[in-house]
Design an enzyme around this catalytic site. Structure first.
Site, PDB file in Angstrom:
ATOM      1  N   ARG A 237       8.074   8.617 -11.653  1.00  0.00           N
ATOM      2  CA  ARG A 237       9.287   9.335 -12.047  1.00  0.00           C
ATOM      3  C   ARG A 237       9.014  10.026 -13.385  1.00  0.00           C
ATOM      4  O   ARG A 237       8.351   9.446 -14.272  1.00  0.00           O
ATOM      5  CB  ARG A 237      10.471   8.378 -12.210  1.00  0.00           C
ATOM      6  N   GLU A 266      14.328  17.935 -13.285  1.00  0.00           N
ATOM      7  CA  GLU A 266      13.942  18.574 -12.018  1.00  0.00           C
ATOM      8  C   GLU A 266      15.127  19.349 -11.461  1.00  0.00           C
ATOM      9  O   GLU A 266      16.252  18.840 -11.518  1.00  0.00           O
ATOM     10  CB  GLU A 266      13.481  17.520 -11.008  1.00  0.00           C
ATOM     11  N   HIS A 285       7.894  17.817  -6.708  1.00  0.00           N
ATOM     12  CA  HIS A 285       8.313  16.494  -6.216  1.00  0.00           C
ATOM     13  C   HIS A 285       8.147  16.433  -4.688  1.00  0.00           C
ATOM     14  O   HIS A 285       9.115  16.204  -3.957  1.00  0.00           O
ATOM     15  CB  HIS A 285       9.762  16.208  -6.632  1.00  0.00           C
TER      16      HIS A 285
END
Ligand SMILES: NC(=O)c1ccc[n+]([C@@H]2O[C@H](COP(=O)([O-])OP(=O)(O)OC[C@H]3O[C@@H](n4cnc5c(N)ncnc54)[C@H](O)[C@@H]3O)[C@@H](O)[C@H]2O)c1
Ligand SMILES: O=C(O)[C@H](O)CO
Length: 324
Positions: A237, A266, A285
């Site tokens: 993360r 993000e 991601h």
């Protein structure tokens, strides 16, 4: 009468149909306050919640007084207020295992592409720069037989160690909360404290969940400990890493390169300094983002919600202790 649920993610038709066989489904675009207000009655009566990526906090839970189970299409659940769920005895289901191998593949892709400068040199070819024999300014560094340090030897860490050990002959160092006997027996992985791992690894790969304990675990002091030739990879993360410190370490040559699938914010802001660094491979991601795995995750999340609302919590449940 079928229980009512809120679905806040588009699912393949067959899975949507499976949900509809079990539940009265209200589909919404997201969990923003405006959306919740617009569908206030559906939220007020929903017993289940299924989707991914959005924040599920105490404020949202207040709008859902009947809620009994939430099901996230992800293994990570840092976007949920687990204490608030526990206080209300609401189950939280997630999708471990089905994505493990795919995420480990993505991490190897980051290792290889950052070491061999795959994205950068492919861009130079497309830009018409390959006009004669290439020189050292196109070269990368080797991956095979270099030392891989894995921070977080869980499901994905283990699958990464398998690839690195058997595929690339890499010695494995790891740091985790506990010794991992399987990793030690199968891949000769060596447990070490975080500082030793940072100092000795050629590739530092982070596969940690985001928790209070791991927030900014890797910052200025940790980058300073790494080899100048080290390549840093984060697929856990974003906020586990102090991104400003990462940018400085890359700009100042404290580390060689980085391969990143996750970021503090993000989508990564278009003005992020990371995007102007040639020694950074930045992905959006996509750790688990293959057609097969995303389908399997969604199917798992659907089954998880059906199980949870039937009181079955033997697998994929983060907080089984809340029942009974
Ligand atoms: N990039 C992506 O698309 C993607 C995809 C899947 C998972 N992830 C992330 O990867 C994480 C790991 O997934 P997993 O399935 O391997 O989970 P896991 O629970 O099997 O493994 C996590 C490991 O981290 C260890 N750990 C936790 N806190 C630690 C600490 N403070 N210090 C050292 N070790 C610690 C745990 O003991 C465990 O071994 C997820 O929580 C998620 O955040 C990212
Ligand atoms: O945790 C996960 O499953 C991935 O990061 C997708 O959100």
């Amino acid at each position: 009468m079928k229980p009512s649920i809120i679905l806040y993610k588009a699912l393949p038709d067959d899975l949507q149909q499976r949900l509809a066989e079990h539940f009265t489904v209200t589909q919404v675009a997201n969990l923003k306050p405006e959306t919740v207000q617009q569908h206030a009655e559906a939220f007020a009566t929903a017993q289940g919640l299924l989707g991914s990526s959005e924040t599920v906090d105490a404020v949202l839970l207040e709008k859902m007084p009947q809620l009994r189970a939430t099901s996230t299409v992800s293994v990570g659940y840092d976007n949920f207020d687990v204490d608030a769920l526990n206080a209300r005895k609401i189950l939280l289901m997630h999708t471990p295992t089905v994505l493990t191998e795919t995420v480990a593949d993505t991490i190897m892709a980051l290792v290889l592409s950052s070491a061999r400068r795959v994205v950068e040199v492919a861009g130079r070819v497309k830009a018409g720069e390959w006009t004669s024999g290439i020189g050292a300014d196109w070269f990368g560094v080797d991956v095979h037989h270099k030392t891989m340090g894995i921070i977080g030897m869980g499901r994905i860490g283990l699958a990464l160690a398998q690839r690195a050990h058997f595929g690339f002959g890499m010695p494995i160092l790891y740091n985790a909360r506990h010794h991992h006997t399987e990793a030690e027996a199968r891949f000769q992985a060596r447990y070490c404290d975080l500082n030793t791992l940072l100092k000795e690894s050629d590739f530092v790969c982070l596969v940690l969940p985001l928790t209070e304990e791991t927030h900014h675990l890797i910052g200025k002091a940790q980058f300073a400990m790494m080899k100048k030739s080290a390549i840093f990879v984060n697929a856990g993360r974003g906020p586990v890493v102090d991104e400003n410190a990462l940018v400085e370490a890359l700009q100042n040559g404290e580390i060689h390169a980085a391969g990143l699938d996750v970021f503090e914010k993000e989508p990564l802001p278009v003005d992020s300094p990371l995007l102007s660094l040639p020694n950074v491979v930045a992905l959006p991601h996509i750790g688990s983002a293959t057609h097969e795995t995303r389908y399997n995750m969604a199917a798992c999340a659907v089954d998880n919600l059906i199980d949870a609302l039937n009181g079955k919590v033997e697998k994929n449940c983060v907080n089984p202790q809340v029942v009974g």
